[in-house]
Design a protein around this motif. Structure first.
Motif, short mmCIF file in Angstrom:
data_model
loop_
_atom_site.label_atom_id
_atom_site.label_comp_id
_atom_site.label_asym_id
_atom_site.label_seq_id
_atom_site.Cartn_x
_atom_site.Cartn_y
_atom_site.Cartn_z
N VAL A 16 17.64 -2.85 38.29
CA VAL A 16 16.69 -3.44 37.60
C VAL A 16 15.17 -3.39 38.59
O VAL A 16 15.17 -3.91 39.62
N GLY A 17 14.25 -2.52 38.00
CA GLY A 17 13.14 -2.57 38.79
C GLY A 17 11.97 -3.19 38.45
O GLY A 17 11.02 -3.71 39.21
N ASP A 18 11.57 -3.31 37.33
CA ASP A 18 10.46 -4.00 36.62
C ASP A 18 10.78 -4.95 35.59
O ASP A 18 11.77 -5.16 35.30
N ASN A 19 9.86 -5.70 35.17
CA ASN A 19 10.10 -6.84 34.13
C ASN A 19 10.43 -6.12 32.98
O ASN A 19 11.59 -7.02 32.04
N GLN A 24 15.37 -5.64 29.36
CA GLN A 24 16.46 -4.74 28.66
C GLN A 24 17.92 -4.90 29.22
O GLN A 24 18.75 -5.10 28.29
N TYR A 25 18.19 -5.32 30.45
CA TYR A 25 19.34 -5.68 31.14
C TYR A 25 19.78 -6.92 30.54
O TYR A 25 21.11 -6.95 30.27
N THR A 26 18.85 -8.00 30.45
CA THR A 26 19.26 -9.14 29.79
C THR A 26 19.83 -9.01 28.50
O THR A 26 20.92 -9.62 28.03
#
Length: 52
Positions: A16-19, A24-26
């Motif tokens: 996870v790099g940015d918001n 998307q991961y959430t």
């Protein structure tokens, strides 16, 4: 109980790099939780239908 009901729910590890990728991961994790909850509901239904 059928083996499909007691399998672990796999979760892929994402970087996870940015918001945007965090969101998307959430969403991905929520979909995994939904799938696991459906699996549990099916297991409970099977259990209730097969009680002596």
């Amino acid at each position: 109980m059928p083996n499909e009901f007691i399998q672990p729910c796999p979760v892929d590890i994402h970087s996870v790099g940015d918001n945007a990728s965090h969101s998307q991961y959430t969403a991905y994790l929520e979909s995994v939780i939904d799938a696991c909850n459906e699996q549990l509901l099916r297991a409970r239904s099977w259990n209730n239908a097969n009680r002596d």
